[in-house]
Enzyme design. Structure first.
Site, PDB file in Angstrom:
ATOM      1  N   GLU A 274       8.422   9.558  -1.806  1.00 28.99           N
ATOM      2  CA  GLU A 274       7.117   9.993  -1.296  1.00 28.99           C
ATOM      3  C   GLU A 274       6.647   9.107  -0.143  1.00 28.99           C
ATOM      4  O   GLU A 274       5.582   8.499  -0.210  1.00 28.99           O
ATOM      5  CB  GLU A 274       6.084   9.946  -2.434  1.00 28.99           C
ATOM      6  N   PRO A 275       7.434   9.011   0.923  1.00 28.75           N
ATOM      7  CA  PRO A 275       7.012   8.135   2.022  1.00 28.75           C
ATOM      8  C   PRO A 275       5.834   8.718   2.789  1.00 28.75           C
ATOM      9  O   PRO A 275       5.760   9.926   3.003  1.00 28.75           O
ATOM     10  CB  PRO A 275       8.264   8.074   2.914  1.00 28.75           C
ATOM     11  N   ARG A 313      -8.925   0.848   8.707  1.00 27.31           N
ATOM     12  CA  ARG A 313      -8.005  -0.163   8.165  1.00 27.31           C
ATOM     13  C   ARG A 313      -8.376  -1.609   8.512  1.00 27.31           C
ATOM     14  O   ARG A 313      -8.348  -2.470   7.626  1.00 27.31           O
ATOM     15  CB  ARG A 313      -6.555   0.136   8.567  1.00 27.31           C
ATOM     16  N   CYS A 343     -23.304   0.116  13.258  1.00 27.72           N
ATOM     17  CA  CYS A 343     -24.232  -0.943  12.867  1.00 27.72           C
ATOM     18  C   CYS A 343     -23.756  -1.692  11.628  1.00 27.72           C
ATOM     19  O   CYS A 343     -24.375  -1.627  10.563  1.00 27.72           O
ATOM     20  CB  CYS A 343     -25.612  -0.338  12.637  1.00 27.72           C
ATOM     21  N   GLU A 344     -22.622  -2.361  11.760  1.00 27.13           N
ATOM     22  CA  GLU A 344     -22.048  -3.182  10.698  1.00 27.13           C
ATOM     23  C   GLU A 344     -21.249  -4.283  11.385  1.00 27.13           C
ATOM     24  O   GLU A 344     -20.480  -3.987  12.314  1.00 27.13           O
ATOM     25  CB  GLU A 344     -21.017  -2.386   9.861  1.00 27.13           C
TER      26      GLU A 344
HETATM   27  C1  LIG Z   1      -0.201   6.694  -1.218  1.00 31.13           C
HETATM   28  C2  LIG Z   1       0.939   7.149  -2.050  1.00 31.13           C
HETATM   29  C3  LIG Z   1       2.200   7.318  -1.486  1.00 31.13           C
HETATM   30  C4  LIG Z   1       2.528   6.967  -0.055  1.00 31.13           C
HETATM   31  O1  LIG Z   1       2.519   5.605   0.166  1.00 31.13           O
HETATM   32  P1  LIG Z   1       3.041   4.999   1.556  1.00 31.13           P
HETATM   33  O2  LIG Z   1       2.859   3.558   1.416  1.00 31.13           O
HETATM   34  O3  LIG Z   1       2.210   5.587   2.626  1.00 31.13           O
HETATM   35  O4  LIG Z   1       4.474   5.392   1.696  1.00 31.13           O
HETATM   36  C5  LIG Z   1       3.205   7.829  -2.284  1.00 31.13           C
HETATM   37  N1  LIG Z   1       2.977   8.138  -3.590  1.00 31.13           N
HETATM   38  C6  LIG Z   1       1.777   7.984  -4.167  1.00 31.13           C
HETATM   39  C7  LIG Z   1       1.586   8.345  -5.578  1.00 31.13           C
HETATM   40  C8  LIG Z   1       0.720   7.474  -3.421  1.00 31.13           C
HETATM   41  O5  LIG Z   1      -0.482   7.297  -3.993  1.00 31.13           O
END
Ligand SMILES: *Cc1c(COP(=O)(O)O)cnc(C)c1O
Length: 421
Positions: A274-275, A313, A343-344
């Site tokens: 899940e990148p 970020r 305004c922070e």
């Molecule tokens: C945020 C998230 C990701 C992606 O993370 P990256 O650091 O952007 O690769 C993958 N899986 C889950 C469950 C997440 O919450």
């Protein structure tokens, strides 16, 4: 590796000058590179080509539907964390059978929406959620495929806000309790089917070891589950691979893949990844225009038209983003804070940064802003959100219009029948 480079001292996204884009859309504007997104996505698919795998791009990193479309057209899957992200993925042409649903707080409505759309599986994060999933599936007369997200108690050595696999974090279920839940589900919850194990330990990891440590724990669980007769087909390793913002040297996806493939040899599972950041992070920049230069009592401030509402970020995590001039004319350098107009005092894009001295009206590029940039942006201080552009070869497409002032009050209503003086 990305395609934001200088040509004759002017910054380009692929074959398009940033100045030209800014002229068309105004600023601030997010600019993404299609070629970079494709290249980063392909780095994952080719790294894992020798084993059964599915790349589920993490929608929350950058959820513009044109970005999602890019991966959907490549046959990619998606990792979602809300009904809204599922809606976006489907709009972008995603194949629902390649969608995994993570997150600790899925509501019944969200579960129902995902079940009706026949997603691949739910990554369940608590015993109550497991029961809610079963009850909802029963009501809809469906079977829900699930993985349990395991919390392996591994330190990913990243920013505490983006560590997710430690005992003290809200995510997942620890392995022994997870085992019990799988067995309980098998015996008692007839509308859900265990198909996988999931583990996502955090974001912006720059070392391989924590992934492999977590994998060792999930493998143990996998073998216990199989011992109990459960048919686990998917091993979801989550996302989390880091990128270079400054001087970090994260492993290339191919090195990460080598280690993972070695450690999962003979398991007979389909690997899911899940990148998010590793694909989108360096595929986008935030372009902003200098409004004023201000010399404070102690510091120089470069005041720009982007702010923490556009890119959270730096304010949220103290993150570093390189800042480059769009026209690099070799100006003398200054040390300054690059700040927005909110305004922070926490509203900054860079602190004590040595940059070529800009002047009002100059364009600057905030680099590595493709992930957790626009997707985390807000309307704070009633600032319309930025436009988004996709550069593609010598052309560019506006993939999100800049918000108008009228967008700011969309859905708001004055109270009827109240008389003023
Ligand atoms: C945020 C998230 C990701 C992606 O993370 P990256 O650091 O952007 O690769 C993958 N899986 C889950 C469950 C997440 O919450």
């Amino acid at each position: 590796m990305h395609f934001f480079t200088y040509k004759n001292k002017n910054l380009f996204a692929e074959g398009v000058s940033i100045e030209k884009i800014a002229k068309k859309t105004g600023t601030p504007v997010y600019v993404y590179s299609h070629k970079t997104l494709m290249r980063h996505y392909a780095a994952f698919t080719s790294a894992f080509k020798t084993v059964p795998h599915l790349i589920c791009y993490s929608v929350k990193a950058n959820s513009n539907i044109a970005v999602l479309q890019t991966f959907a057209q490549e046959g990619g899957g998606f990792d979602i964390v809300s009904a809204g992200e599922l809606y976006r993925a489907l709009k972008a042409g995603a194949d629902a059978r390649k969608i995994v649903f993570s997150g600790v707080g899925k509501t019944t409505d969200e579960i129902e929406y995902a079940l009706k759309n026949k997603i691949l599986m739910f990554s369940v994060e608590s015993p109550q959620e497991l029961r809610a999933l079963d009850a909802t599936a029963k009501r809809l007369k469906k079977k829900a495929a699930f993985a349990i997200r395991v919390n392996p108690d591994v330190d990913p050595q990243t920013h505490p806000y983006i560590s997710t696999g430690l005992k003290k974090n809200k995510f997942g279920i620890e392995p022994v309790a997870a085992m019990k839940e799988y067995v309980y589900a098998k015996n008692n919850l007839k509308n859900i089917v265990p198909v996988g194990i999931d583990c996502h330990i955090g974001s912006q990891l720059t070392k391989i070891e924590p992934f492999i440590d977590a994998l060792a724990k999930t493998k143990k669980l996998l073998s216990s589950l199989r011992g109990q007769g459960l048919d686990i087909k998917y091993l979801d390793m989550g996302g989390g691979l880091g990128i270079t913002y400054d001087t970090e040297e994260p492993p290339h996806p191919s090195r990460y893949a080598e280690a993972v493939i070695e450690a999962t040899k003979g398991l007979g599972v389909t690997l899911i990844f899940e990148p998010g950041r590793a694909i989108a992070g360096n595929a986008g920049i935030l372009v902003t225009r200098v409004v004023y230069m201000k010399q404070g009592a102690e510091k120089n401030f470069v005041i720009v038209d982007a702010a923490m509402n556009d890119l959270a970020r730096p304010s949220l995590y103290g993150s570093y983003h390189a800042i480059r001039p769009v026209k690099d004319i070799g100006a003398s350098e200054i040390t300054a804070d690059v700040v927005g107009g909110i305004c922070e005092s926490g509203d900054f894009l860079a602190k004590d940064r040595i940059i070529p001295k800009p002047k009002p009206g100059d364009l600057m590029a905030v680099m590595s802003a493709g992930a957790y940039g626009f997707s985390m942006s807000s309307n704070y201080n009633s600032r319309p959100r930025a436009a988004e552009v996709m550069a593609d070869g010598n052309r560019f497409h506006v993939i999100r219009e800049r918000e108008k002032l009228s967008d700011l009050v969309r859905g708001e209503k004055l109270i009827k029948g109240r008389k003023g003086k």
